[in-house]
Structures are given as structure tokens and as C-alpha cells.
Design a protein around this motif. Structure first.
Motif, short mmCIF file in Angstrom:
data_model
loop_
_atom_site.label_atom_id
_atom_site.label_comp_id
_atom_site.label_asym_id
_atom_site.label_seq_id
_atom_site.Cartn_x
_atom_site.Cartn_y
_atom_site.Cartn_z
N ASN A 56 3.49 31.79 15.96
CA ASN A 56 3.23 31.05 17.19
C ASN A 56 1.73 30.76 17.25
O ASN A 56 1.05 30.77 16.21
N ILE A 57 1.21 30.53 18.43
CA ILE A 57 -0.23 30.26 18.58
C ILE A 57 -0.84 31.21 19.62
O ILE A 57 -1.77 30.87 20.35
N ILE A 58 -0.29 32.42 19.66
CA ILE A 58 -0.73 33.44 20.64
C ILE A 58 -2.16 33.86 20.36
O ILE A 58 -2.53 34.14 19.21
N GLU A 59 -2.98 33.92 21.42
CA GLU A 59 -4.38 34.32 21.27
C GLU A 59 -4.66 35.72 21.81
O GLU A 59 -5.66 36.33 21.43
N LYS A 60 -3.80 36.23 22.68
CA LYS A 60 -4.06 37.52 23.30
C LYS A 60 -2.77 38.34 23.40
O LYS A 60 -1.73 37.83 23.77
N ILE A 61 -2.89 39.64 23.06
CA ILE A 61 -1.74 40.54 23.20
C ILE A 61 -1.69 41.01 24.65
O ILE A 61 -2.58 41.73 25.11
N GLU A 62 -0.66 40.59 25.38
CA GLU A 62 -0.53 40.92 26.80
C GLU A 62 0.94 40.83 27.19
O GLU A 62 1.79 40.43 26.41
N GLY A 63 1.22 41.24 28.42
CA GLY A 63 2.58 41.09 28.95
C GLY A 63 3.63 41.97 28.30
O GLY A 63 4.82 41.68 28.38
N LEU A 64 3.20 43.08 27.66
CA LEU A 64 4.15 43.96 26.96
C LEU A 64 4.30 45.32 27.63
O LEU A 64 5.03 46.18 27.12
N ASP A 65 3.63 45.54 28.72
CA ASP A 65 3.57 46.88 29.34
C ASP A 65 4.94 47.45 29.70
O ASP A 65 5.14 48.67 29.67
N MET A 66 5.90 46.60 30.06
CA MET A 66 7.22 47.07 30.48
C MET A 66 8.14 47.38 29.29
O MET A 66 9.18 47.99 29.46
N LEU A 67 7.74 47.00 28.10
CA LEU A 67 8.60 47.16 26.93
C LEU A 67 8.36 48.53 26.28
O LEU A 67 8.03 48.65 25.10
N VAL A 68 8.57 49.58 27.07
CA VAL A 68 8.21 50.93 26.65
C VAL A 68 9.11 51.49 25.55
O VAL A 68 8.79 52.51 24.94
N ASN A 69 10.23 50.82 25.28
CA ASN A 69 11.15 51.30 24.24
C ASN A 69 10.97 50.54 22.92
O ASN A 69 11.73 50.77 21.97
N LEU A 70 9.97 49.70 22.86
CA LEU A 70 9.75 48.90 21.66
C LEU A 70 9.38 49.78 20.47
O LEU A 70 8.50 50.63 20.56
N VAL A 71 10.06 49.55 19.34
CA VAL A 71 9.81 50.30 18.11
C VAL A 71 9.23 49.39 17.04
O VAL A 71 8.43 49.83 16.21
N TRP A 72 9.58 48.12 17.09
CA TRP A 72 9.21 47.16 16.04
C TRP A 72 8.63 45.91 16.69
O TRP A 72 9.28 45.29 17.54
N LEU A 73 7.40 45.55 16.32
CA LEU A 73 6.73 44.40 16.94
C LEU A 73 6.04 43.57 15.85
O LEU A 73 5.22 44.08 15.09
N ASP A 74 6.39 42.30 15.80
CA ASP A 74 5.81 41.38 14.82
C ASP A 74 5.00 40.31 15.55
O ASP A 74 5.54 39.49 16.29
N LEU A 75 3.68 40.33 15.33
CA LEU A 75 2.78 39.34 15.91
C LEU A 75 2.01 38.61 14.81
O LEU A 75 0.89 38.12 15.03
N SER A 76 2.59 38.56 13.63
CA SER A 76 1.90 37.93 12.50
C SER A 76 1.83 36.41 12.67
O SER A 76 2.58 35.82 13.43
#
Length: 526
Positions: free
Chosen positions: A75-95
Motif C-alpha cells: 500500500n502507500i501507508i506512511e505511519k503505523i497507527e490505528g492498531l491499538d485495539m488489535l490486542v490479539n494480533l500475532v502476524w502483521l505484514d506492513l511490507s
């Protein structure tokens, strides 16, 4: 990486995109149609793909509280944000995005696999809470300080797989060997298994540096633990309003701004007097300190018991409310089944009227339970407030009594200092002083008024310090009590009650809407 949105319109993560993505990844054919018809609860989704969608900003994911896997790559994401509620996340791809700073991951403590490949990151940071991290990919970024980043990565003891390839520091000689040496827990580096031969060669090459770093880390760890221990201890002492009272701090503070007192302490014969004065003064301070911690523990026990009592009352009340609702729902189910079989409009009207009456009765019962709980909590809060006021008053009186003893010691010391000062003045006037004194002290022995004023001024400073300490302790504990009681009234008697009443009204409104819907259906039939 170029900023793709110079030529492509950025997308927004909105309800439509999320709904479409969930449906595309959900069950197909009949199961998919059924899920779509019934509606998809985002809270039930555990995996979500939002890749290749030209997303500029991470947003509107707060409902996905059970999400385990999230793809936001390409994507064209510039900032890591808006993830605070995803407390059960185990796998995250921001490549394959435009991220420059690692941030916004503090709440993701369950994260095991993090991919930040091909971004604009220049420093590894802000990942301290990711204690379960197993896999980290930060290749093709702008990392150029290998030593700094290796020091940071050493804290991730569970890290097994690391990709750093494509960063500027990879051009350094022996870069991979240094990574292997300083991160002994790694099993894979840049997607290749680290064999024993490479690991041994790396350790041998950097053995001295590793041992030095281990020693520095141990010292830093010990220092951090000591600082944390002291901070925790200080917080405990502050909770008892007796911080720094387990030593000579208050005594020393009496002389910090007492220029005259420091000079007067040089008078012959004051040394022994000062030692005894300090010992007795500090002994009382220790008594205040011990008493303060003891009373703090009692207050904490009282607060804990209060909240346990409140929760017990709310739980019992909730259980009665749930039982009332369950009984109503069972009756409602039977009634609706009967209604489905009724063809006589008059009988139907009677049944519907009966249902409306039962709904009103349910409202009365639930509101009655709420009023009962309000009265119960009000009584509990009054008892608690009364008990806490008694405890605070007892604490205040005892502390004031201890500090009165400190004033008595100061008054006695003042009298002895005045006596020594008069004797010393007479010797100075007669030139019979056996010991040498400083010029600053000699200037005080010009006449009786000067030395009297100096001794009295020193005494006033000391009394002021004791008064200020008393005011500080009394004021702070009363402010604590006032704030706590106000918060309890606000949260338990106002906000909770309003919320509960709103919930009851909402429930009853839904019940009535259901029967209204039945009315419409029956009207259409007839």
C-alpha cells in the motif's frame, strides 16, 4: 520506494472496503451466501487481507478485536497507527509501504511475526513491548547504524528469524558475522539457516566484544533494576505521605536555607549538642515514617475491601436481573410460538396486549433492581467514606503529634543555642575565647541584639520547615481522600446508574419494536 499516490488516488479503509474484504476471504457458495445474509460480525474475523489497495492511512479497524493475522502490504501507508485495539494480533505484514518510523505497536504484546520489509525505516525502536517476537523482517530499509540496532535487538530473547538484507549497513565488512555473534538466539538470518560452523566462527571473531557487551548489559540491567526498585519504593512512601522521612532529610532541610544557623553551628560546644539534637529529631522522623507506611497499608486494605463489596453487590444484582430477563425471554419465546399459530384477530390482539404488559412489568422489575442497587451502593459508600475519614483524621492527629515533638526538640535546641551564644559573646567581648572562629561567625558577635537576632532567625527557619512538612502531609492526604470519594460518587452513583438506565430502556425498546414488527406482519396477513 516512490510515493505511489502521486499518480494513484489513495484509498480509505471504510466500512465498504472492510465488508468487501471480509466477504471475499470468507466462506463461498451456500455458506458464503448465508453468512452475507445474516451479516458478518467483524469481532469474529481472525484473518484480514488489505493488501494492494492503495491505503494511505490505517483506520477503522477497532471492531476487529479478535484479529490474529493482518496483511497491509503493498500500500502507500506512511505511519503505523490505528492498531491499538488489535490486542490479539500475532502476524502483521506492513511490507512495501512508505513507513519511516516504527511506532504504534505498544498494545500488540502477542505479536510473533512482524514484516516491515521495503519501507523507509532508519532505526529500530519502539518495539519494547513485543516480547513474543519470533520473526522480524526489516530488509530493504534505511538502517545504517549496525551497532545501535544490534544492541536494541539483543533484548528480544525469542527472536529466531531476522531479515536485514538490503540495508546500508549490510555493505559493512563482516556485517553478517557480527549479527550472528551478537544475536546468539537467531536460527535464521536473511532466510538462511545459521549453521554451527558460522556461529562458532562469529563468536571466536568477536569474543572480546561479546564479553564486554555482556558485562555492560549486566551492569545496565542491575542499574535499571535498582532504579525501578527505588522508584517503586518511593511510590510506596509517597502513598503513605512519608517520603524521605526515613532519614535526616527533614533535619537537613532546616539548615539548607539557614545561613545564620550554619555559622552558629561553629560556636564552641555546639558540636555535641547538634549530634544529640539530630539523633533525637531523626528518631522521631523514623517513627513518622513507620507509622505512615503502617497506616497506608490499612487504608489500602480498606479500599480493596470496599471495591470487593461494590463488585459483589453489582454481581448479585446483575444475576437477579439476568434471571428476570431469562424468565421473560422464555415466556416471550412461548408467546411468539403461540402467535404464529393464531388466526383469530381478537385473540391475537389479546396476546399482543399481554406481551406489552409483560414488557412494562419487565421494565418495572429491572428498574426496581437498579434502584435497589443504587440504595445499596449509597449505603456502602457512606460507610466507606465515614471509615476513611476516621482513618485520615487519626493519621493527621498522630502526624501532628509527632511533629509537635519535633518542634519541642527545636525549642529546646534553640534555648541551648541562645545560652551558648550569650556565653560566647561575653568571651568574645572579653577576648577570652580559647578557640579560633571564622570571620563570618565573629561578625555575629558585634553585640547582644545581633547574636539574639541570628539565633532567633535560625529558630524561625527551622520551625517553618516543620510547619511546611505538616501542612504538606495533611493537605495531600485530605486531597487524596476528597478526590477518591468524588470519583466514587461520579463513577458509581452517576455514570454507572445513567448507563444502566440507558441499557434497560434500550432493551425494553427493542422488545417493543419486536412486537410492533409482529403487528405489521399480522396486518399484512389480514
Amino acid at each position: 520506494m516512490s510515493r505511489l499516490y502521486d499518480t494513484v488516488e489513495p484509498s480509505v479503509i471504510d466500512e465498504e472496503m472492510l465488508q468487501r474484504s471480509v466477504e471475499e476471504q470468507g466462506p463461498k457458495e451456500e455458506a458464503g451466501k448465508l453468512a452475507k445474509a445474516e451479516g458478518i460480525d467483524f469481532a469474529d474475523v481472525t484473518s484480514l487481507r488489505l493488501d494492494f489497495k492503495n491505503i494511505l492511512k490505517i483506520d477503522n479497524l477497532w471492531e476487529f478485536t479478535n484479529l490474529v493475522k493482518l496483511q497491509l502490504d503493498n500500500n502507500i501507508i506512511e505511519k503505523i497507527e490505528g492498531l491499538d485495539m488489535l490486542v490479539n494480533l500475532v502476524w502483521l505484514d506492513l511490507s512495501f509501504n512508505n513507513i519511516e518510523v516504527i511506532e504504534g505497536l505498544r498494545q500488540l504484546t502477542k505479536l510473533e511475526d512482524l514484516t516491515l520489509y521495503n519501507n523507509r525505516i532508519s532505526r529500530l525502536e519502539n518495539m519494547d513491548m513485543l516480547v513474543n517476537l519470533h520473526v522480524l523482517s526489516v530488509g530493504n530499509n534505511d538502517l545504517n547504524e549496525l551497532e545501535l540496532d544490534l544492541t536494541y535487538l539483543r533484548k528480544f530473547k525469542k527472536l529466531k528469524t531476522l531479515n536485514l538484507n538490503g540495508n546500508p549497513f549490510c555493505e559493512e565488512e563482516l556485517c553478517k558475522m557480527k549479527v550472528i555473534a551478537f544475536l546468539p538466539h537467531l536460527e535464521f538470518l536473511d532466510y538462511r539457516l545459521i549453521d554451527e560452523q558460522s556461529r562458532n566462527a562469529a563468536y571466536e571473531r568477536f569474543q572480546m566484544g561479546i564479553e564486554e557487551r555482556l558485562d555492560n548489559e549486566r551492569k545496565a540491567q542491575a542499574k535499571q533494576e535498582e532504579e525501578e526498585r527505588r522508584a517503586k519504593e518511593l511510590e510506596l512512601h509517597k502513598g503513605g505521605y512519608v517520603e524521605l522521612m526515613n532519614g535526616p532529610s527533614l533535619f537537613d532541610s532546616m539548615y539548607d536555607e539557614d545561613a545564620e544557623g550554619k555559622k552558629l553551628n561553629e560556636m564552641p560546644g555546639v558540636d555535641e549538642l547538634l549530634i544529640v539534637f539530630k539523633e533525637n529529631f531523626v528518631r522521631i522522623c523514623h517513627q513518622i515514617f513507620d507509622y505512615g507506611l503502617q497506616e497506608h497499608s490499612k487504608r489500602q486494605d480498606e479500599v480493596t475491601q470496599f471495591w470487593e463489596c461494590v463488585e459483589e453487590a453489582k454481581s448479585e444484582n446483575k444475576a437477579m436481573g439476568m434471571k428476570t430477563i431469562e424468565d421473560f425471554m422464555a415466556d416471550k419465546k412461548r408467546l411468539f410460538q403461540e402467535i404464529g399459530q393464531i388466526t383469530d384477530p381478537k385473540i391475537l390482539d389479546t396476546k399482543l396486549t399481554d406481551y406489552q404488559n409483560r414488557t412494562s412489568d419487565l421494565w418495572d422489575q429491572l428498574m426496581g433492581l437498579e434502584l435497589q442497587l443504587v440504595d445499596q451502593l449509597e449505603e456502602v459508600i457512606k460507610d466507606f467514606e465515614r471509615n476513611m475519614q476516621d482513618m485520615v483524621s487519626a493519621f493527621t492527629e498522630q502526624v501532628q503529634g509527632f511533629l509537635t515533638q519535633c518542634r519541642d526538640l527545636e525549642n529546646q535546641h534553640h534555648e541551648r543555642m541562645m545560652e551558648i551564644a550569650i556565653v560566647t559573646l561575653e568571651k568574645v567581648i572579653k577576648n577570652e575565647l580559647d578557640e579560633e572562629i571564622s570571620e563570618d561567625l565573629r561578625m555575629l558577635f558585634v553585640d547582644k541584639d545581633t547574636i539574639n537576632n541570628a539565633v532567633t532567625s535560625s529558630h524561625d527557619v527551622h520551625l517553618l520547615k516543620i510547619d511546611n512538612k505538616e501542612d504538606d502531609m495533611v493537605t495531600r492526604i485530605n486531597q487524596w481522600l476528597k478526590a477518591m470519594i468524588e470519583n466514587i460518587h461520579e463513577e458509581e452513583e452517576i455514570k454507572r446508574n445513567r448507563m444502566r438506565v440507558a441499557e434497560i430502556n434500550h432493551l425494553i425498546d427493542n422488545m417493543r419494536e419486536e412486537v410492533d414488527h409482529l403487528d405489521v406482519l399480522q396486518t399484512n396477513v389480514y
